[in-house]
Design a protein around this motif. Structure first.
Motif, mmCIF file in Angstrom:
data_model
loop_
_atom_site.group_PDB
_atom_site.id
_atom_site.type_symbol
_atom_site.label_atom_id
_atom_site.label_comp_id
_atom_site.label_asym_id
_atom_site.label_seq_id
_atom_site.Cartn_x
_atom_site.Cartn_y
_atom_site.Cartn_z
ATOM 1 N N LEU A 74 1.229 -20.855 -1.398
ATOM 2 C CA LEU A 74 2.020 -21.922 -2.007
ATOM 3 C C LEU A 74 1.312 -23.263 -1.877
ATOM 4 O O LEU A 74 0.699 -23.561 -0.850
ATOM 5 N N GLU A 75 1.430 -24.060 -2.912
ATOM 6 C CA GLU A 75 0.974 -25.449 -2.867
ATOM 7 C C GLU A 75 2.126 -26.355 -3.302
ATOM 8 O O GLU A 75 2.830 -26.021 -4.250
ATOM 9 N N PRO A 76 2.351 -27.489 -2.655
ATOM 10 C CA PRO A 76 1.628 -27.930 -1.453
ATOM 11 C C PRO A 76 1.977 -27.062 -0.240
ATOM 12 O O PRO A 76 3.068 -26.497 -0.161
ATOM 13 N N VAL A 77 1.027 -26.981 0.692
ATOM 14 C CA VAL A 77 1.226 -26.176 1.899
ATOM 15 C C VAL A 77 2.346 -26.788 2.738
ATOM 16 O O VAL A 77 2.389 -28.002 2.939
ATOM 17 N N THR A 78 3.240 -25.932 3.200
ATOM 18 C CA THR A 78 4.336 -26.376 4.085
ATOM 19 C C THR A 78 4.132 -25.760 5.459
ATOM 20 O O THR A 78 4.208 -24.542 5.621
ATOM 21 N N PRO A 79 3.844 -26.583 6.469
ATOM 22 C CA PRO A 79 3.638 -26.023 7.819
ATOM 23 C C PRO A 79 4.947 -25.529 8.420
ATOM 24 O O PRO A 79 6.034 -26.022 8.084
ATOM 25 N N TRP A 80 4.839 -24.541 9.280
ATOM 26 C CA TRP A 80 5.976 -24.006 10.043
ATOM 27 C C TRP A 80 5.511 -23.878 11.479
ATOM 28 O O TRP A 80 4.943 -22.870 11.888
ATOM 29 N N ASN A 81 5.733 -24.940 12.233
ATOM 30 C CA ASN A 81 5.245 -25.012 13.606
ATOM 31 C C ASN A 81 6.409 -24.934 14.583
ATOM 32 O O ASN A 81 7.426 -25.618 14.411
ATOM 33 N N LEU A 82 6.249 -24.113 15.607
ATOM 34 C CA LEU A 82 7.314 -23.871 16.575
ATOM 35 C C LEU A 82 6.957 -24.454 17.937
ATOM 36 O O LEU A 82 5.780 -24.545 18.299
ATOM 37 N N ALA A 83 7.994 -24.806 18.680
ATOM 38 C CA ALA A 83 7.786 -25.311 20.038
ATOM 39 C C ALA A 83 8.988 -24.951 20.901
ATOM 40 O O ALA A 83 10.108 -24.822 20.414
ATOM 41 N N VAL A 84 8.723 -24.786 22.185
ATOM 42 C CA VAL A 84 9.801 -24.747 23.166
ATOM 43 C C VAL A 84 10.167 -26.196 23.465
ATOM 44 O O VAL A 84 9.268 -27.035 23.649
ATOM 45 N N ILE A 85 11.451 -26.497 23.483
ATOM 46 C CA ILE A 85 11.883 -27.867 23.754
ATOM 47 C C ILE A 85 12.859 -27.905 24.929
ATOM 48 O O ILE A 85 13.596 -26.947 25.175
ATOM 49 N N THR A 86 12.822 -28.991 25.670
ATOM 50 C CA THR A 86 13.805 -29.277 26.715
ATOM 51 C C THR A 86 14.261 -30.723 26.534
ATOM 52 O O THR A 86 13.543 -31.543 25.947
ATOM 53 N N LYS A 87 15.424 -31.013 27.034
ATOM 54 C CA LYS A 87 15.952 -32.371 26.919
ATOM 55 C C LYS A 87 15.251 -33.278 27.917
ATOM 56 O O LYS A 87 15.074 -32.929 29.090
ATOM 57 N N LYS A 88 14.821 -34.455 27.461
ATOM 58 C CA LYS A 88 14.152 -35.403 28.345
ATOM 59 C C LYS A 88 15.128 -35.954 29.382
ATOM 60 O O LYS A 88 16.332 -36.065 29.142
ATOM 61 N N ASN A 89 14.573 -36.270 30.546
ATOM 62 C CA ASN A 89 15.338 -36.879 31.643
ATOM 63 C C ASN A 89 16.462 -35.973 32.133
ATOM 64 O O ASN A 89 17.492 -36.459 32.604
ATOM 65 N N LYS A 90 16.272 -34.674 32.023
ATOM 66 C CA LYS A 90 17.254 -33.711 32.523
ATOM 67 C C LYS A 90 16.544 -32.738 33.456
ATOM 68 O O LYS A 90 15.422 -32.314 33.185
ATOM 69 N N TYR A 91 17.218 -32.395 34.562
ATOM 70 C CA TYR A 91 16.614 -31.457 35.512
ATOM 71 C C TYR A 91 16.424 -30.096 34.855
ATOM 72 O O TYR A 91 17.323 -29.572 34.207
ATOM 73 N N ILE A 92 15.236 -29.526 35.025
ATOM 74 C CA ILE A 92 14.925 -28.193 34.523
ATOM 75 C C ILE A 92 14.656 -27.294 35.724
ATOM 76 O O ILE A 92 13.856 -27.639 36.607
#
Length: 288
Positions: free
Chosen positions: A258-276
């Motif tokens: 497909l054009e234009p190229v559409t990226p599909w990028n994944l990440a693990v996320i955590t909430k900032k300033n919260k104890y993990i």
């Protein structure tokens, strides 16, 4: 009241002697006597009857001894439990996971993590990626797997996958002999699309709008295998990440660039300033 006071008091009760208790504790008799006296003053009650040869508990002394044993036992148990957590002998992790993503990357990772840390329980809730982000923001989950971008001011981001979107069409489609399909060429196609709570819904919708049209939606689904089978039945077209396309086995389906190229990028996320938790931090490191 200090824990040290209770510890010293229990040693005197055990030995029934200030002298023997001071020797066991490696402190002077006057210092030990002063510590017991300060505890009695704090409680406004005599706890020990002192004689030349022995130190006997009063009725109040027996009650304090009983509770002191419980308190110190709980402190010891707390220390053991905390040690178990830091050494990952116990613990739990709550994860928000989009269904499309879960079947791709997580089964093997979960199996390996469980093998290494068998006493860590993993609680998974399946939501669309957009809802996962909201769940992490509202502390429903410690961790979430999200489609980027997300707000970097709100979340810690640990990238895990870089991918791009591909078009799935029936092999008899009029565009099937092309090398590249341009998004604007899909204006009159009928789409098997994603539910609104999926990040892909908004990502691709914005792409279509930028190309000057709204897609015609025939079906909505949260299951990539169903979506690809609908394409195989020649009911419409769909757009899915390449890593998912690589799993499509239906010979009636052709996967197109497909054009234009559409990226599909994944990440693990955590909430900032919260104890993990230790367990969650270990899982992130393990996954990365």
């Amino acid at each position: 009241m200090e824990l040290r006071q209770l510890t010293y008091f229990l040693e005197v009760a055990k030995h029934k002697s200030i002298t023997k208790a001071s020797e066991a504790l490696h402190i002077s008799q006057p210092a030990l006597s002063k510590m017991i006296k300060s505890l009695e003053e704090e409680l406004d009650m005599t706890l020990i009857i002192r004689t030349n040869k022995t130190s006997e508990l009063t009725d109040g002394g027996f009650i304090v001894m009983e509770y002191a044993q419980k308190v110190l036992s709980q402190i010891d148990e707390m220390s053991i439990t905390l040690n178990d957590l830091t050494s990952l002998k116990r613990g739990s992790i709550s994860i928000g996971l989009p269904p499309i993503i879960g079947s791709l990357y997580f089964p093997s990772v979960m199996a390996e993590f469980h093998k290494k840390y068998p006493n860590i329980s993993i609680n998974i809730t399946e939501y669309g990626a957009a809802k996962v982000v909201k769940g992490v923001e509202e502390s429903e989950f410690e961790l979430g797997v999200a489609v980027l971008p997300v707000d970097e001011n709100e979340f810690n981001i640990y990238p895990i996958v870089e991918d791009e979107m591909k078009l799935l069409i029936h092999f008899n489609h009029s565009l099937a002999n092309r090398d590249v399909i341009y998004l604007h060429e899909l204006k009159n196609e009928e789409f098997i699309f994603y539910h609104e709570d999926f990040a892909l819904h908004d990502i691709m919708w914005k792409k279509f709008i930028a190309e000057g049209f709204e897609p015609k939606i025939l079906f909505k689904s949260s299951q990539w295998d169903f979506m690809s089978e609908m394409v195989g039945a020649n009911l419409g077209v769909t757009i899915l990440p390449e890593s998912i396309c690589n799993r499509v086995e239906n010979k009636q389906v052709k996967i197109m660039n497909l054009e234009p190229v559409t990226p599909w990028n994944l990440a693990v996320i955590t909430k900032k300033n919260k104890y993990i938790s230790y367990a969650a931090r270990t899982f992130i490191e393990f996954f990365l």
